[in-house]
Design a protein around this motif. Structure first.
Motif, PDB file in Angstrom:
ATOM      1  N   GLU A  60       0.858  -1.063  -0.125  1.00  0.00           N
ATOM      2  CA  GLU A  60      -0.210   0.116   0.070  1.00  0.00           C
ATOM      3  C   GLU A  60       0.853   1.064   0.097  1.00  0.00           C
ATOM      4  OE1 GLU A  60      -3.500   2.250   2.687  1.00  0.00           O
ATOM      5  OE2 GLU A  60      -2.809   0.285   3.076  1.00  0.00           O
ATOM      6  N   THR A  88       2.780   1.689  -3.423  1.00  0.00           N
ATOM      7  CA  THR A  88       2.033   2.106  -4.566  1.00  0.00           C
ATOM      8  C   THR A  88       1.654   3.497  -4.415  1.00  0.00           C
ATOM      9  OG1 THR A  88       0.139   0.936  -3.393  1.00  0.00           O
ATOM     10  CG2 THR A  88       1.413  -0.171  -5.555  1.00  0.00           C
ATOM     11  N   CYS A  89       1.186   4.019  -2.979  1.00  0.00           N
ATOM     12  CA  CYS A  89       0.911   5.288  -2.801  1.00  0.00           C
ATOM     13  C   CYS A  89       2.058   6.104  -3.018  1.00  0.00           C
ATOM     14  CB  CYS A  89       0.360   5.567  -1.352  1.00  0.00           C
ATOM     15  SG  CYS A  89      -0.923   5.005  -0.795  1.00  0.00           S
ATOM     16  N   ALA A 132      -2.734  -7.459  -7.427  1.00  0.00           N
ATOM     17  CA  ALA A 132      -3.718  -6.545  -7.279  1.00  0.00           C
ATOM     18  C   ALA A 132      -3.480  -5.094  -6.698  1.00  0.00           C
ATOM     19  CB  ALA A 132      -4.537  -7.267  -6.045  1.00  0.00           C
ATOM     20  N   ALA A 133      -2.259  -4.948  -6.215  1.00  0.00           N
ATOM     21  CA  ALA A 133      -1.877  -3.514  -5.912  1.00  0.00           C
ATOM     22  C   ALA A 133      -1.473  -2.871  -7.180  1.00  0.00           C
ATOM     23  CB  ALA A 133      -0.806  -3.506  -4.922  1.00  0.00           C
ATOM     24  N   ARG A 189      -4.790  -1.773  -8.889  1.00  0.00           N
ATOM     25  CA  ARG A 189      -5.310  -0.468  -8.083  1.00  0.00           C
ATOM     26  C   ARG A 189      -4.678   0.480  -8.499  1.00  0.00           C
ATOM     27  NH1 ARG A 189      -4.935  -2.948  -3.600  1.00  0.00           N
ATOM     28  NH2 ARG A 189      -3.198  -2.109  -2.665  1.00  0.00           N
ATOM     29  N   THR A 190      -3.304   0.492  -8.663  1.00  0.00           N
ATOM     30  CA  THR A 190      -2.343   1.640  -8.973  1.00  0.00           C
ATOM     31  C   THR A 190      -2.932   2.651 -10.207  1.00  0.00           C
ATOM     32  OG1 THR A 190      -0.798   0.629  -7.491  1.00  0.00           O
ATOM     33  CG2 THR A 190      -0.240   2.694  -8.981  1.00  0.00           C
ATOM     34  N   GLY A 198      -5.742   2.224 -11.792  1.00  0.00           N
ATOM     35  CA  GLY A 198      -6.860   2.962 -11.600  1.00  0.00           C
ATOM     36  C   GLY A 198      -6.789   4.275 -10.916  1.00  0.00           C
ATOM     37  N   GLU A 199      -5.989   4.286  -9.710  1.00  0.00           N
ATOM     38  CA  GLU A 199      -5.552   5.414  -8.758  1.00  0.00           C
ATOM     39  C   GLU A 199      -5.028   6.595  -9.957  1.00  0.00           C
ATOM     40  OE1 GLU A 199      -3.558   3.936  -5.520  1.00  0.00           O
ATOM     41  OE2 GLU A 199      -5.299   3.202  -4.800  1.00  0.00           O
TER      42      GLU A 199
END
Length: 552
Positions: A19, A22-23, A67-68, A71-72, A74-75
């Motif tokens: 998390e 990827t942030c 999955a991360a 998700r990234t 999309g973010e």
């Protein structure tokens, strides 16, 4: 052809913290977009942190990383960064043709994210299996080169070891023709390696007849330190951009229009050799402590040079108020040593405490009746027990203050001065300890500050002060001679015959080699510490504890 602006994001990641990692990708991608970049390149294994070792073999970990990654993608769109090309390292997986139907194997992968999805993947072709690397055990190699189309420019992609080996994807890219070669790296620091990287990159740039952009991660991970130092070289090997070492940084460079002159961006100055080592140790300590949940450290302050240097390093890493320095005087501790410890603590602003050990040592000796070396070692073990107790009670990370020379010859007390969670000087020989201490004091003077290390700690003869009048040279050769022999025997694997041929005294050679060979069991139990040389104790040097081989 359009101009292409590339941003190299050398960032600090933590193994397993998907998390946070990827942030960081989204945050640094935003900075790259604000700088007008068309392509932002992140280091090797950014999503997962690096090195992940056997975590790569867990399918659940690989699923979490994928999955991360999705998700990234999309973010990035949600943050208004969907048009930015984001090249990031992660762990992938594949099933090889020769093992069809078998479980998928992990790969070291570079992935292009754009427009909310994965646009391309590249699996690392060459796997390192030397020094600190054991990637044959973990990853499956890739087998093809990767070329991306970014704003009409052909951008080749490889990962770290791919440029260290001849052939493979670099040769294929040279044959195919590209406008730019980008290299994602998780290249650990060691002294002198920077020149090797730039020289190698220049050779590969000439091979592909295109500029090469090299992005490297930064930060501490267990016993490894990553120094960043990302750079760009042109097709003739000229360095036209370079990021500073040991800090997160975004390096921006423009690939000029076809046929246009190469642009020069910022070029960070190279560091002095001692400053480079010092900052590597600070980075390693900071990363290890922070990533394991520590905000403060505790160590014994003897008044000697090793603990003084570790204390100065700790103050630079955490601030003096987060350094607990404990003076642990025995009946043999000299007044000058106690004074030097107090002086040091005041200079760096440490939380300074004094805990005499005589009553505790007396209690043990009253029950056990110890003499000689056993009694000397008892003093060190009582000190270690106190430091560990403070760690348990107050949550500090205990630092072992021994150096590489002492570790090599076993000149430490197991469960005594060898206790701790981290050993900042583990890969620094005694001669370099003095050099780093002098450099740190000079740097303070140059900055108009008080030198952190008392001059008497640097100049007085080293002593463990475990018996009256004791100095290290009672048991060991002078450190300049000892370090020269150790460098030949440990670093360069020279045997007794080679050492004698170089003119070393046979008595010194036989004593040093015997001490080194007998101390392997101690080294295996010593705390982890930052690798800063080409050959550190630990992953670099793997010898059996139990062996009857002795140099003839």
């Amino acid at each position: 052809m359009a101009q292409l602006r590339i941003a190299l994001a050398q960032i600090d990641t933590c193994v397993g913290d998907l998390e946070a990692n990827t942030c960081a990708v989204v945050e640094w991608a935003r900075r790259a977009a604000d700088a007008g970049a068309d392509l932002v390149v992140f280091p090797e294994m950014t999503v997962t942190g690096y090195p992940i070792e056997d975590l790569a073999l867990r399918a659940s970990f690989r699923r979490g990383a994928e999955a991360a990654l999705v998700r990234t993608a999309g973010e990035l769109v949600a943050a208004g960064l969907g048009d930015l090309a984001v090249l990031v390292g992660t762990v992938g997986e594949k099933t090889t043709q020769e093992h069809a139907g078998a479980p998928a194997r992990p790969t070291n992968q570079a992935v292009l994210l754009q427009h909310g999805s994965v646009q391309a993947r590249y699996d690392k072709h060459h796997l390192p299996n030397y020094g600190v690397f054991d990637e044959f055990r973990i990853f499956t190699p890739g087998d093809t080169a990767c070329v991306l189309d970014i704003r009409g420019r052909r951008v080749g992609v490889v990962i770290c070891e791919d440029i260290w080996q001849d052939g493979g994807p670099v040769s294929q890219l040279a044959a195919d023709g590209i406008d730019l070669l980008v290299v994602l790296n998780g290249s650990p620091f060691e002294e002198g390696k920077g020149h090797l990287r730039t020289d190698l990159a220049a050779r590969r740039a000439r091979e592909v007849r295109a500029p090469l952009a090299y992005v490297n991660m930064v930060g501490g991970q267990d016993d490894l330190v990553f120094d960043g130092g990302s750079f760009v070289v042109t097709d003739d090997g000229t360095v036209v951009a370079r990021a500073p070492q040991f800090v997160e940084h975004l390096l921006v460079w423009d690939l000029a229009t076809d046929g246009g002159p190469a642009r020069t961006a910022e070029i960070a100055p190279a560091l002095d050799a001692d400053e480079e080592i010092y900052r590597a140790i600070v980075t390693g300590l900071t990363g290890y402590a922070r990533k394991n949940g520590f905000t403060s450290v505790v160590l014994g302050l003897s008044g000697g040079i090793d603990s003084a240097l570790v204390a100065a390093i700790s103050a630079d890493a955490f601030g003096g108020k987060n350094v607990v320095g404990v003076s642990l005087p025995s009946r043999y501790s000299s007044d000058h040593s106690k004074d030097d410890a107090a002086d040091l603590a005041q200079r760096i602003g440490a939380d300074y405490r004094v805990q005499p050990i005589a009553p505790m040592v007396d209690a043990f000796e009253g029950q056990l009746g110890l003499e000689g070396v056993a009694a000397e070692n008892l003093q060190a073990r009582v000190r270690g027990m106190i430091l560990m107790a403070l760690s348990n009670a107050e949550g500090h990370l205990v630092l072992a203050t021994g150096n590489k020379s002492e570790l090599a010859v076993g000149y430490s007390t197991i469960y005594g001065d060898a206790v701790g969670g981290y050993a900042p000087l583990k890969d620094v020989d005694k001669s370099r300890v003095w050099a780093l201490s002098r450099w740190r004091n000079r740097a303070a003077v140059d900055a108009g500050q008080i030198p952190p290390i008392p001059e008497s700690s640097i100049t007085k003869p080293p002593s463990a002060e475990l018996r009256p009048g004791q100095v290290d040279q009672d048991s060991l050769p002078p450190y300049d001679l000892l370090d020269e022999v150790l460098d030949a025997y440990v670093e360069n694997a020279e045997g007794r015959a080679e050492l004698l041929a170089r003119g070393f005294d046979p008595a010194v050679v036989d004593k040093v080699l015997s001490l080194v060979d007998r101390a392997e069991w101690k080294r295996r139990q010593y705390p982890v510490g930052p690798k800063v040389t080409a050959l550190a104790f630990g992953r670099d040097r793997r010898l059996p504890i139990t062996t009857r081989w002795r140099e003839p």
